[in-house]
Enzyme design. Structure first.
Site, PDB file in Angstrom:
ATOM      1  N   LYS A  13       0.929  -1.168   0.031  1.00 20.33           N
ATOM      2  CA  LYS A  13      -0.142   0.100   0.028  1.00 20.33           C
ATOM      3  C   LYS A  13       0.943   1.182   0.001  1.00 20.33           C
ATOM      4  CE  LYS A  13      -2.000  -1.201   3.808  1.00 20.33           C
ATOM      5  NZ  LYS A  13      -1.227  -2.499   4.034  1.00 20.33           N
ATOM      6  N   ARG A  88      -9.037   0.738   9.957  1.00 21.50           N
ATOM      7  CA  ARG A  88      -8.658  -0.656  10.303  1.00 21.50           C
ATOM      8  C   ARG A  88      -9.529  -1.306  11.101  1.00 21.50           C
ATOM      9  NH1 ARG A  88      -2.493   0.452   9.338  1.00 21.50           N
ATOM     10  NH2 ARG A  88      -1.574  -1.798   9.758  1.00 21.50           N
ATOM     11  N   ARG A 122      11.515  -6.221   4.240  1.00 18.61           N
ATOM     12  CA  ARG A 122      11.239  -4.908   4.244  1.00 18.61           C
ATOM     13  C   ARG A 122      12.325  -4.093   4.931  1.00 18.61           C
ATOM     14  NH1 ARG A 122       5.428  -2.084   5.243  1.00 18.61           N
ATOM     15  NH2 ARG A 122       5.857  -3.344   7.127  1.00 18.61           N
ATOM     16  N   ARG A 155      12.161  -2.571  10.648  1.00 17.40           N
ATOM     17  CA  ARG A 155      11.189  -2.150  11.842  1.00 17.40           C
ATOM     18  C   ARG A 155      10.857  -3.354  12.713  1.00 17.40           C
ATOM     19  NH1 ARG A 155       5.979  -0.029   8.194  1.00 17.40           N
ATOM     20  NH2 ARG A 155       4.997  -0.909  10.006  1.00 17.40           N
ATOM     21  N   ARG A 166       0.381  -9.321  13.751  1.00 24.13           N
ATOM     22  CA  ARG A 166      -0.354  -8.149  12.908  1.00 24.13           C
ATOM     23  C   ARG A 166      -1.206  -8.845  12.018  1.00 24.13           C
ATOM     24  NH1 ARG A 166       4.442  -5.752  10.571  1.00 24.13           N
ATOM     25  NH2 ARG A 166       3.478  -4.382   9.388  1.00 24.13           N
TER      26      ARG A 166
HETATM   27  P1  ADP Z   1       1.692  -1.971   7.598  1.00 21.41           P
HETATM   28  O1  ADP Z   1       0.742  -1.783   6.627  1.00 21.41           O
HETATM   29  O2  ADP Z   1       3.008  -2.492   7.317  1.00 21.41           O
HETATM   30  O3  ADP Z   1       0.612  -3.048   8.608  1.00 21.41           O
HETATM   31  P2  ADP Z   1       1.613   0.759   9.037  1.00 21.41           P
HETATM   32  O4  ADP Z   1       2.770   1.269   8.731  1.00 21.41           O
HETATM   33  O5  ADP Z   1       0.189   0.861   8.420  1.00 21.41           O
HETATM   34  O6  ADP Z   1       1.906  -0.851   8.848  1.00 21.41           O
HETATM   35  O7  ADP Z   1       1.013   0.507  10.644  1.00 21.41           O
HETATM   36  C1  ADP Z   1       1.963   0.206  11.563  1.00 21.41           C
HETATM   37  C2  ADP Z   1       1.293  -0.035  13.124  1.00 21.41           C
HETATM   38  O8  ADP Z   1       0.629   1.327  13.178  1.00 21.41           O
HETATM   39  C3  ADP Z   1       0.220  -0.808  13.028  1.00 21.41           C
HETATM   40  O9  ADP Z   1       0.501  -2.306  13.499  1.00 21.41           O
HETATM   41  C4  ADP Z   1      -0.633  -0.149  14.240  1.00 21.41           C
HETATM   42  O10 ADP Z   1       0.046  -0.196  15.604  1.00 21.41           O
HETATM   43  C5  ADP Z   1      -0.402   1.161  14.063  1.00 21.41           C
HETATM   44  N1  ADP Z   1      -1.600   1.738  13.193  1.00 21.41           N
HETATM   45  C6  ADP Z   1      -1.730   2.321  12.012  1.00 21.41           C
HETATM   46  N2  ADP Z   1      -2.714   2.659  11.497  1.00 21.41           N
HETATM   47  C7  ADP Z   1      -3.644   2.242  12.490  1.00 21.41           C
HETATM   48  C8  ADP Z   1      -4.918   2.241  12.525  1.00 21.41           C
HETATM   49  N3  ADP Z   1      -5.812   2.924  11.537  1.00 21.41           N
HETATM   50  N4  ADP Z   1      -5.669   1.865  13.629  1.00 21.41           N
HETATM   51  C9  ADP Z   1      -4.715   1.335  14.772  1.00 21.41           C
HETATM   52  N5  ADP Z   1      -3.301   1.220  14.686  1.00 21.41           N
HETATM   53  C10 ADP Z   1      -2.901   1.708  13.739  1.00 21.41           C
HETATM   54  P1  ADP Z   2       2.265  -1.911   3.169  1.00 23.25           P
HETATM   55  O1  ADP Z   2       2.295  -0.289   2.979  1.00 23.25           O
HETATM   56  O2  ADP Z   2       1.275  -2.711   2.744  1.00 23.25           O
HETATM   57  O3  ADP Z   2       2.825  -2.550   4.441  1.00 23.25           O
HETATM   58  P2  ADP Z   2       4.762  -1.735   1.745  1.00 23.25           P
HETATM   59  O4  ADP Z   2       4.783  -0.863   0.508  1.00 23.25           O
HETATM   60  O5  ADP Z   2       5.679  -1.115   2.939  1.00 23.25           O
HETATM   61  O6  ADP Z   2       3.467  -2.225   2.408  1.00 23.25           O
HETATM   62  O7  ADP Z   2       5.513  -3.070   0.936  1.00 23.25           O
HETATM   63  C1  ADP Z   2       5.914  -4.105   1.917  1.00 23.25           C
HETATM   64  C2  ADP Z   2       7.389  -4.494   1.435  1.00 23.25           C
HETATM   65  O8  ADP Z   2       7.171  -5.150   0.189  1.00 23.25           O
HETATM   66  C3  ADP Z   2       8.381  -3.619   1.140  1.00 23.25           C
HETATM   67  O9  ADP Z   2       9.511  -4.244   1.354  1.00 23.25           O
HETATM   68  C4  ADP Z   2       8.392  -3.155  -0.521  1.00 23.25           C
HETATM   69  O10 ADP Z   2       9.560  -2.882  -1.045  1.00 23.25           O
HETATM   70  C5  ADP Z   2       7.782  -4.538  -0.902  1.00 23.25           C
HETATM   71  N1  ADP Z   2       7.069  -4.278  -2.073  1.00 23.25           N
HETATM   72  C6  ADP Z   2       6.049  -3.467  -2.196  1.00 23.25           C
HETATM   73  N2  ADP Z   2       5.123  -3.689  -3.403  1.00 23.25           N
HETATM   74  C7  ADP Z   2       5.794  -4.791  -4.076  1.00 23.25           C
HETATM   75  C8  ADP Z   2       5.515  -5.623  -5.076  1.00 23.25           C
HETATM   76  N3  ADP Z   2       4.571  -5.080  -6.003  1.00 23.25           N
HETATM   77  N4  ADP Z   2       6.322  -6.419  -5.572  1.00 23.25           N
HETATM   78  C9  ADP Z   2       7.291  -6.664  -4.679  1.00 23.25           C
HETATM   79  N5  ADP Z   2       7.668  -6.098  -3.555  1.00 23.25           N
HETATM   80  C10 ADP Z   2       6.876  -4.977  -3.263  1.00 23.25           C
END
Ligand code: ADP
Ligand code: ADP
Length: 209
Positions: A13, A88, A122, A155, A166
């Site tokens: 995303k 979420r 990542r 992270r 998660r």
């Molecule tokens: P990812 O997309 O990799 O799961 P995010 O960067 O979106 O990670 O979120 C990291 C953390 O931030 C989540 O695991 C949670 O602890 C917190 N967080 C993010 N967005 C929300 C939300 N909408 N509601 C509650 N906690 C959130």
């Molecule tokens: P999210 O925001 O949904 O948690 P990220 O954008 O941080 O996800 O992507 C998670 C991991 O996957 C990162 O290490 C990113 O570089 C990799 N990634 C993202 N999109 C792709 C894709 N289309 N193909 C392969 N790897 C990807």
């Protein structure tokens, strides 16, 4: 254009949002990034949420909703936005509906095996938030950010125990939003498995249709 990016952690995303925001000329609002910048800045909110993020749990709805409300009130968000990682929970989705109308909710579809591979590989630059992947999107020099030359980090919540937590939090709390938005006629499913440029192109095509 008011967009929500929905999908499991690691589905791509943030990666796609960082390109899509230029195409649509709207801000990318990531609640995870907002929380991480509070943690880095050691604000009161940052101290309150630090352990929650490290464990991969959700920050309480009231706290999250208030933060998003303030962000969406800023001037740049009046022309549209990409919300990444919010809502979420159903409570958050109901609160968002009171704040803003939506044009579409993009559901990033990816199987569990790929999700775990993406999360565990990542790496991020702590100061800019730029995201890499050790196999799929490596930096020019291993372990080093292309722009700042700083060491990349993993992270805390991308370590194995937090990843499993998660995913189960996602299944219980967030996955119900797929049906929630499908019923409202807003959901667009996107195959998140191909390379980022292919995912971006199919998203743009679907949204503009
Ligand atoms: P990812 O997309 O990799 O799961 P995010 O960067 O979106 O990670 O979120 C990291 C953390 O931030 C989540 O695991 C949670 O602890 C917190 N967080 C993010 N967005 C929300 C939300 N909408 N509601 C509650 N906690 C959130
Ligand atoms: P999210 O925001 O949904 O948690 P990220 O954008 O941080 O996800 O992507 C998670 C991991 O996957 C990162 O290490 C990113 O570089 C990799 N990634 C993202 N999109 C792709 C894709 N289309 N193909 C392969 N790897 C990807």
């Amino acid at each position: 254009m008011n967009l929500v990016f929905l999908g499991p952690p690691g589905a791509g995303k943030g990666t796609i949002a960082s390109e899509a925001k230029n195409h649509f000329d709207i801000p990318h609002i990531s609640t995870g990034d907002l929380f991480r910048s509070h943690i880095k800045g050691e604000t009161e909110l940052g101290q309150q949420v630090k352990a929650i993020l490290a464990a991969g749990d959700l920050v309480p709805d009231s706290v999250t909703i208030e933060m998003v409300k303030q962000r969406l009130a800023e001037s740049d968000a009046q022309k549209g936005f990409i919300l990444d990682g919010f809502p979420r929970t159903v409570v958050q989705a109901d609160a968002l509906a009171e704040m803003k109308g939506l044009d579409a909710v993009i559901n990033f579809v990816l199987d569990r095996e790929q999700i775990v591979k993406r999360l565990s590989g990542r790496r991020v630059c702590k100061s800019t938030g730029k995201t890499y992947h050790i196999m799929y999107n490596p930096p020019k020099v291993e372990g080093i950010d292309d722009e700042t030359g700083e060491a990349l980090i993993q992270r805390d919540d991308d370590k194995p125990e937090a990843i499993l937590n998660r995913l189960s939090v996602y299944e219980k709390q967030t996955e119900p939003l797929i049906a929630y938005y499908r019923e409202k006629g807003l959901l667009i499913d996107i195959d998140a498995a191909p390379s980022p440029d292919v995912v971006l192109a199919s998203l743009i095509k679907a949204v503009e249709k």
